[in-house]
Scaffold this active site. Structure first.
Site, PDB file in Angstrom:
ATOM      1  N   HIS A 178       0.868  -1.183   0.000  1.00  0.00           N
ATOM      2  CA  HIS A 178       0.000   0.000   0.000  1.00  0.00           C
ATOM      3  C   HIS A 178       0.905   1.234   0.000  1.00  0.00           C
ATOM      4  O   HIS A 178       1.002   1.961   0.985  1.00  0.00           O
ATOM      5  CB  HIS A 178      -0.910  -0.013   1.227  1.00  0.00           C
ATOM      6  N   GLN A 196      -0.322   4.843   0.994  1.00  0.00           N
ATOM      7  CA  GLN A 196      -0.536   4.992   2.431  1.00  0.00           C
ATOM      8  C   GLN A 196       0.786   5.287   3.132  1.00  0.00           C
ATOM      9  O   GLN A 196       0.886   6.182   3.976  1.00  0.00           O
ATOM     10  CB  GLN A 196      -1.153   3.706   2.992  1.00  0.00           C
ATOM     11  N   ASP A 236      -3.331  -2.039  12.087  1.00  0.00           N
ATOM     12  CA  ASP A 236      -4.249  -2.143  10.948  1.00  0.00           C
ATOM     13  C   ASP A 236      -5.226  -3.273  11.274  1.00  0.00           C
ATOM     14  O   ASP A 236      -5.018  -4.037  12.239  1.00  0.00           O
ATOM     15  CB  ASP A 236      -3.435  -2.441   9.670  1.00  0.00           C
ATOM     16  N   CYS A 250      -4.073   3.187   9.371  1.00  0.00           N
ATOM     17  CA  CYS A 250      -4.375   3.627   8.011  1.00  0.00           C
ATOM     18  C   CYS A 250      -5.861   3.915   7.828  1.00  0.00           C
ATOM     19  O   CYS A 250      -6.236   4.652   6.928  1.00  0.00           O
ATOM     20  CB  CYS A 250      -3.919   2.564   7.019  1.00  0.00           C
TER      21      CYS A 250
HETATM   22  N1  NVA Z   1      -4.760  -4.068   5.226  1.00  0.00           N
HETATM   23  C1  NVA Z   1      -6.001  -3.426   4.886  1.00  0.00           C
HETATM   24  C2  NVA Z   1      -5.763  -1.982   4.582  1.00  0.00           C
HETATM   25  C3  NVA Z   1      -6.980  -1.177   4.237  1.00  0.00           C
HETATM   26  C4  NVA Z   1      -6.693   0.241   3.891  1.00  0.00           C
HETATM   27  C5  NVA Z   1      -6.634  -4.137   3.722  1.00  0.00           C
HETATM   28  O1  NVA Z   1      -5.926  -4.526   2.792  1.00  0.00           O
HETATM   29  O2  NVA Z   1      -7.856  -4.340   3.737  1.00  0.00           O
HETATM   30  N1   CP Z   2      -6.369   3.762   4.220  1.00  0.00           N
HETATM   31  C1   CP Z   2      -7.033   3.507   3.078  1.00  0.00           C
HETATM   32  O1   CP Z   2      -6.467   3.125   2.059  1.00  0.00           O
HETATM   33  O2   CP Z   2      -8.358   3.731   3.173  1.00  0.00           O
HETATM   34  P1   CP Z   2      -9.442   3.288   2.084  1.00  0.00           P
HETATM   35  O3   CP Z   2      -9.482   1.798   2.084  1.00  0.00           O
HETATM   36  O4   CP Z   2     -10.732   3.917   2.571  1.00  0.00           O
HETATM   37  O5   CP Z   2      -9.032   3.838   0.754  1.00  0.00           O
END
Ligand code: NVA
Ligand code: CP
Length: 314
Positions: A134, A137, A229, A269
């Site tokens: 990510h 982020q 997270d 996040c």
């Molecule tokens: N680790 C989480 C982050 C969401 C912004 C996911 O992948 O769902």
């Molecule tokens: N932190 C983040 O990526 O949030 P969303 O899943 O809402 O985009």
């Protein structure tokens, strides 16, 4: 203030954090701070540019910040929600979108989909979250840490929870900016070992320490920021009950925060599952910076768009 000189990113894409060289990472974060300080300087920078947004999974922050960023820089965006490559091969999606739009932002289940988009599209491709990374982020998080710490080198960030996409990107950027990074996870949920190896190689250059441990007291010792997270990421919902049991001892609550340095920042996040990975008390506490992180998604991604497309000083 004159707009900063904007070198185009050498890789041309941001499929993983490592598409940015360490020098580009610092330049991008400098630009993000400048954009935040004087947004008006850049309001026409992307005039006439259209950003494609492809989302296979839900999003609030990423979707809205990319849409707002494109518009506030004088461009526009087009949103598509649903599978990338369901009706036709990913390489054809890439080769269509590049004919109409200037940049592709993609949130996908598989990293391979982002990699394939980048491989086949001439236009820049940005990973807006995959199963492995990510990067957008982490850019916002590094910007947030500098705002609160005054710098990066020698500070300590501890991530507590699943060794997931967010943990990977944080580890890679921390290592390159000289942040000591500790990842506290239950056995079996550690970060990907190849990514950890890459982080250790960068850390050897910057003097950062990279630690992966299941011992919360050890990992949180001296931590100036504590990050968590969700325990089950998007696509892992079927594992949620089992993960809730496994991760219960790793909840970020007031007691766990006492293992960190006094006044440690709390980071997430978002979206957060309150009373699961973090208590309401901690996320609402005075040292929680979760909405600074969310705000900085906008500024960091503006800097990213400027460095992937023509900026005012190019
Ligand atoms: N680790 C989480 C982050 C969401 C912004 C996911 O992948 O769902
Ligand atoms: N932190 C983040 O990526 O949030 P969303 O899943 O809402 O985009």
């Amino acid at each position: 203030m004159q707009p900063l000189f904007l070198p185009r990113l050498a890789a041309g894409d941001l499929t993983t954090d490592l598409d940015l060289t360490s020098a580009e990472l610092v330049s991008l974060l400098e630009l993000a701070a400048a954009v935040k300080g004087e947004p008006g300087q850049y309001r026409s920078a992307l005039r006439g540019r259209i950003v494609s947004l492809l989302f296979e999974k839900p999003s609030l922050r990423t979707r809205v910040t990319f849409e707002v960023a494109a518009k506030q820089l004088g461009g526009d965006s087009i949103l598509t929600i649903g599978p990338v490559g369901g009706r036709e091969p990913v390489q054809d999606v890439a080769r269509n979108l590049e004919r109409w739009t200037d940049l592709i932002v993609a949130r996908t289940f598989s990293q391979k989909t982002v990699d394939d988009l980048a491989r086949y599209a001439q236009a820049p491709v940005v990973n807006a979250l995959s199963d492995m990374y990510h990067p957008c982020q982490a850019l916002a998080d590094m910007q947030t840490l500098r705002e609160h710490w005054g710098g990066w080198q020698g500070h300590k960030l501890t991530y507590v929870g699943d060794g997931n996409n967010v943990a990977h990107s944080l580890m890679l950027d921390s290592a390159r900016l000289g942040i000591h990074y500790s990842c506290v996870t239950p056995a079996g949920y550690e970060p990907n070992e190849q990514i950890a190896e890459k982080a250790r190689a960068y850390a050897a250059e910057t003097g950062a320490k990279i630690e992966i441990t299941s011992d919360a007291a050890e990992g949180l010792k001296g931590a100036e920021a504590v990050y968590t997270d969700v325990w089950a990421s998007m696509g892992q919902e079927h594992e949620a009950a089992e993960r809730a049991r496994t991760f219960a001892a790793y909840q970020v609550n007031a007691e766990l925060m006492r293992l960190a340095a006094p006044g440690a920042l709390f980071m997430h996040c978002l979206p957060a599952h309150r009373e699961e990975e973090v208590t309401d008390e901690v996320i609402e506490s005075a040292t929680s910076v979760v909405f600074d992180q969310a705000e900085n998604r906008l500024h960091a991604q503006k800097a990213l768009l400027l460095m992937l497309l023509d900026g005012p000083a190019r």
